[in-house]
Design a protein around this motif. Structure first.
Motif, mmCIF file in Angstrom:
data_model
loop_
_atom_site.group_PDB
_atom_site.id
_atom_site.type_symbol
_atom_site.label_atom_id
_atom_site.label_comp_id
_atom_site.label_asym_id
_atom_site.label_seq_id
_atom_site.Cartn_x
_atom_site.Cartn_y
_atom_site.Cartn_z
ATOM 1 N N ARG A 101 -5.484 -7.752 13.012
ATOM 2 C CA ARG A 101 -4.040 -7.647 13.394
ATOM 3 C C ARG A 101 -3.294 -6.786 12.643
ATOM 4 N NH1 ARG A 101 -2.849 -11.543 17.860
ATOM 5 N NH2 ARG A 101 -4.180 -13.298 17.682
ATOM 6 N N TRP A 102 -3.831 -5.704 11.928
ATOM 7 C CA TRP A 102 -2.914 -5.050 10.797
ATOM 8 C C TRP A 102 -2.006 -4.092 11.443
ATOM 9 C CZ3 TRP A 102 -1.471 -6.827 6.278
ATOM 10 C CH2 TRP A 102 -0.864 -6.042 5.601
ATOM 11 N N GLU A 103 -2.552 -3.688 12.629
ATOM 12 C CA GLU A 103 -1.943 -2.742 13.215
ATOM 13 C C GLU A 103 -0.259 -3.133 13.501
ATOM 14 O OE1 GLU A 103 -2.013 0.046 17.497
ATOM 15 O OE2 GLU A 103 -3.586 -1.500 17.038
ATOM 16 N N VAL A 104 -0.151 -4.276 13.963
ATOM 17 C CA VAL A 104 1.474 -4.763 14.191
ATOM 18 C C VAL A 104 2.164 -4.703 12.908
ATOM 19 C CG1 VAL A 104 2.707 -6.760 14.808
ATOM 20 C CG2 VAL A 104 0.806 -6.010 16.175
ATOM 21 N N VAL A 105 1.437 -5.316 11.656
ATOM 22 C CA VAL A 105 2.221 -5.254 10.514
ATOM 23 C C VAL A 105 2.359 -3.808 9.790
ATOM 24 C CG1 VAL A 105 1.898 -5.791 7.829
ATOM 25 C CG2 VAL A 105 0.874 -7.128 9.987
ATOM 26 N N ALA A 106 1.419 -2.829 10.101
ATOM 27 C CA ALA A 106 1.745 -1.559 9.687
ATOM 28 C C ALA A 106 2.967 -0.717 10.406
ATOM 29 C CB ALA A 106 0.378 -0.765 9.978
ATOM 30 N N ALA A 107 2.841 -1.157 11.813
ATOM 31 C CA ALA A 107 4.139 -0.549 12.575
ATOM 32 C C ALA A 107 5.455 -1.046 12.108
ATOM 33 C CB ALA A 107 3.981 -0.954 14.013
ATOM 34 N N MET A 108 5.605 -2.510 11.921
ATOM 35 C CA MET A 108 6.617 -2.847 11.348
ATOM 36 C C MET A 108 7.068 -2.302 10.018
ATOM 37 S SD MET A 108 6.962 -6.807 12.552
ATOM 38 C CE MET A 108 6.575 -6.873 14.388
ATOM 39 N N GLN A 109 6.143 -2.236 9.232
ATOM 40 C CA GLN A 109 6.514 -1.678 7.979
ATOM 41 C C GLN A 109 6.875 0.000 7.934
ATOM 42 O OE1 GLN A 109 6.303 -3.245 4.895
ATOM 43 N NE2 GLN A 109 6.817 -1.481 3.785
ATOM 44 N N GLN A 110 6.235 0.505 9.061
ATOM 45 C CA GLN A 110 6.858 1.919 9.212
ATOM 46 C C GLN A 110 8.390 1.934 9.579
ATOM 47 O OE1 GLN A 110 4.265 3.779 12.081
ATOM 48 N NE2 GLN A 110 2.367 3.893 10.585
ATOM 49 N N ASP A 111 8.851 0.957 10.311
ATOM 50 C CA ASP A 111 10.138 0.688 10.708
ATOM 51 C C ASP A 111 11.121 0.724 9.404
ATOM 52 O OD1 ASP A 111 9.471 0.975 13.534
ATOM 53 O OD2 ASP A 111 9.257 -1.373 13.920
ATOM 54 N N LEU A 112 10.705 -0.156 8.518
ATOM 55 C CA LEU A 112 11.409 -0.264 7.432
ATOM 56 C C LEU A 112 11.387 0.781 6.403
ATOM 57 C CD1 LEU A 112 10.520 -4.202 6.365
ATOM 58 C CD2 LEU A 112 12.940 -3.358 6.887
ATOM 59 N N GLU A 113 10.058 1.395 6.210
ATOM 60 C CA GLU A 113 10.330 2.453 5.327
ATOM 61 C C GLU A 113 11.545 3.597 5.139
ATOM 62 O OE1 GLU A 113 6.601 4.496 5.621
ATOM 63 O OE2 GLU A 113 5.321 2.669 4.765
ATOM 64 N N PRO A 114 11.935 4.132 6.456
ATOM 65 C CA PRO A 114 12.960 5.095 6.493
ATOM 66 C C PRO A 114 14.263 4.350 5.731
ATOM 67 C CG PRO A 114 11.684 5.264 8.516
ATOM 68 C CD PRO A 114 11.239 3.875 7.750
ATOM 69 N N ILE A 115 14.580 3.385 6.086
ATOM 70 C CA ILE A 115 15.611 2.620 5.571
ATOM 71 C C ILE A 115 15.525 1.592 4.209
ATOM 72 C CG2 ILE A 115 16.441 2.561 8.347
ATOM 73 C CD1 ILE A 115 15.865 -0.678 8.079
ATOM 74 N N TRP A 116 14.438 1.797 3.641
ATOM 75 C CA TRP A 116 14.148 0.875 2.435
ATOM 76 C C TRP A 116 15.230 1.011 1.412
ATOM 77 C CZ3 TRP A 116 11.881 -3.474 2.193
ATOM 78 C CH2 TRP A 116 11.588 -4.112 1.082
ATOM 79 N N GLY A 117 16.042 2.231 1.234
ATOM 80 C CA GLY A 117 16.775 2.482 0.217
ATOM 81 C C GLY A 117 18.308 2.477 0.689
ATOM 82 N N ASN A 118 18.536 2.190 1.929
ATOM 83 C CA ASN A 118 19.820 2.206 2.597
ATOM 84 C C ASN A 118 20.398 0.763 2.875
ATOM 85 O OD1 ASN A 118 22.213 2.330 4.461
ATOM 86 N ND2 ASN A 118 21.483 4.363 4.813
ATOM 87 N N PRO A 119 21.448 0.329 2.117
ATOM 88 C CA PRO A 119 21.845 -1.140 2.093
ATOM 89 C C PRO A 119 22.310 -1.329 3.597
ATOM 90 C CG PRO A 119 22.485 -0.170 -0.050
ATOM 91 C CD PRO A 119 21.931 0.925 0.915
ATOM 92 N N ASP A 120 23.225 -0.405 4.137
ATOM 93 C CA ASP A 120 23.794 -0.934 5.204
ATOM 94 C C ASP A 120 22.809 -0.798 6.332
ATOM 95 O OD1 ASP A 120 26.483 -0.926 4.340
ATOM 96 O OD2 ASP A 120 26.433 1.531 4.395
ATOM 97 N N GLN A 121 21.973 -0.097 6.722
ATOM 98 C CA GLN A 121 20.921 -0.189 7.539
ATOM 99 C C GLN A 121 20.153 -1.296 7.357
ATOM 100 O OE1 GLN A 121 19.146 3.642 8.301
ATOM 101 N NE2 GLN A 121 20.365 4.805 7.715
#
Length: 333
Positions: free
Chosen positions: A295-315
Motif C-alpha cells: 500500500r506504500w504508493e498512497v503513503v509516498a504520494a501524500m509524502q510528496q504533497d507535504l515535502e514542498p511545503i514542509w518548511g512553510n508555516p502558512d501552507q
C-alpha cells in the motif's frame, strides 16, 4: 489576594491532590512535624472567604509546606510566579531533550556497526542478545511513540490557549508562524496518517483508532512499529503501525495481539506467555510489513504533497486545516 489567602488555597489543593482529609493533615503534622492542630483548624486555614479567616502562624506555614515537600514561598506564590517557575522547568526539559537526541544519535551510529549480530534469526540468538535487542526496541519505541504523543499534546494545548486569548481580546486568530514550525510539522504528520487511513481504509474512523490506542496498555503499536521497515527509509512511528493494523485486521493491534496470544496458548499450553506474546507480535509484524509495502504508493504520494511545503508555516497550516475538514466530513458520512 493576600499571602495567607494564597497559602490556604494552596493547602486545600495539595491536600486534595493527595487524597488526604483534614484529619489526615492534622495527624501527619502531629506525628512527623511535632505540630498539634485540630482538623477544624486546618479547615479554617483553608476557608478564606469567611469574615475573619484564621491567622496562619509562620511555624504552622513552615511545617505544612515541609510536609508537602514545598517551601513557604511556593505555598504562597502567585499564578505568575508559578508559571515562571514552570517555564524554567520546560527550559531544563528542552536542554535534556538536546542531550537525549545527541546520545541517541551516537548510540544509533554504534548500533549500525552491530547490524550483522542483530539480524540473526530469533531462534539462533543468545538469550543475552535477544534481551538486549528487546531493550533497545522498547527504548526507541518510547522515544518515537510516547514522547511524540506528549509533544503533540503540548503543542495542541499551547495553540488552544493562544486561540482563546485572541478570541477573548476580540482579535483575529494567530497566524501559523506564531505556533512554531515544529508544532505544525508534528500536527501535519498526525493529519497525514489520518488521511492515509481514510484513503486506504474508508471504513475506519479516527474515533475507532483513538479508542483502540487508549486501550493499548502495553504500547503494542510502538512495539510493532519498531519491527517494521518502511520503504524509502522513512522511519517508523506508532501511527504508521496503528493505521495499517486497523486496516489489516479491522481492529487495533493490541486487540489482535490478545486474540493471537489466547489462540496460541490454547494450541501450546506449555509455552510461556512472554514467549507466546513475542511470537505473536513477530507474526503480526510480518503481515503488517507485507500490507504496508503493498500500500506504500498512497503513503509516498501524500509524502510528496507535504515535502514542498514542509518548511512553510502558512501552507502547512492550510494543509492541516484542509485535512481536518476532510476527516470531519468523512466521519459525518
Amino acid at each position: 489576594m493576600f499571602a495567607e489567602d494564597r497559602f490556604g488555597r494552596r493547602l486545600r489543593k495539595e491536600r486534595e491532590d493527595r487524597g488526604m482529609t483534614q484529619a489526615d493533615i492534622a495527624r501527619v503534622l502531629a506525628d512527623e512535624h511535632d505540630l498539634k492542630l485540630h482538623p477544624t483548624a486546618v479547615a479554617k486555614m483553608e476557608q478564606r472567604d469567611s469574615e475573619k479567616p484564621r491567622v496562619i502562624r509562620l511555624s504552622e506555614a513552615r511545617a505544612i509546606a515541609d510536609m508537602f515537600g514545598l517551601t513557604v514561598d511556593e505555598m504562597t506564590s502567585t499564578a505568575d510566579q508559578e508559571i515562571e517557575a514552570l517555564a524554567r522547568e520546560f527550559v531544563l526539559l528542552g536542554k535534556e531533550a538536546d542531550i537525549i537526541r545527541s546520545m541517541t544519535a551516537k548510540a544509533m551510529s554504534r548500533l549500525q556497526d552491530l547490524t550483522e549480530s542483530l539480524v540473526v534469526p530469533e531462534d539462533q540468538l543468545t538469550p543475552a542478545i535477544r534481551q538486549a535487542r528487546q531493550q533497545i526496541a522498547n527504548s526507541l519505541n518510547s522515544l518515537d511513540g510516547e514522547h511524540r504523543v506528549r509533544i503533540e499534546s503540548g503543542q495542541e494545548f499551547i495553540r488552544n490557549l493562544r486561540l482563546k486569548a485572541m478570541s477573548a481580546s476580540g482579535t483575529d486568530a494567530p497566524k501559523a508562524s506564531v505556533e512554531g514550525l515544529r508544532g505544525l510539522q508534528l500536527s501535519a504528520t498526525r493529519a497525514q496518517w489520518m488521511r492515509v487511513m481514510h484513503r486506504l481504509y474508508p471504513a475506519i474512523t479516527q474515533r475507532m483508532l483513538t479508542e483502540s490506542l487508549k486501550a493499548d496498555k502495553l504500547q503494542v503499536n510502538t512495539r510493532l512499529a519498531a519491527m517494521l521497515e518502511p520503504p524509502e527509509d522513512t522511519g517508523t512511528n506508532w501511527a504508521l503501525a496503528a493505521v495499517f493494523a486497523h486496516g489489516l485486521w479491522g481492529h487495533g493491534a493490541a486487540e489482535e495481539l490478545d486474540d493471537r496470544v489466547a489462540r496460541k496458548m490454547q494450541e501450546n499450553p506449555d509455552s510461556s506467555i512472554r514467549f507466546t506474546r513475542h511470537a505473536a507480535l513477530t507474526e503480526m509484524a510480518v503481515e503488517v510489513q507485507e500490507e504496508m509495502e503493498s500500500r506504500w504508493e498512497v503513503v509516498a504520494a501524500m509524502q510528496q504533497d507535504l515535502e514542498p511545503i514542509w518548511g512553510n508555516p502558512d501552507q502547512l497550516e492550510k494543509w492541516i486545516a484542509d485535512t481536518d475538514a476532510e476527516e470531519t466530513h468523512n466521519q459525518q458520512d
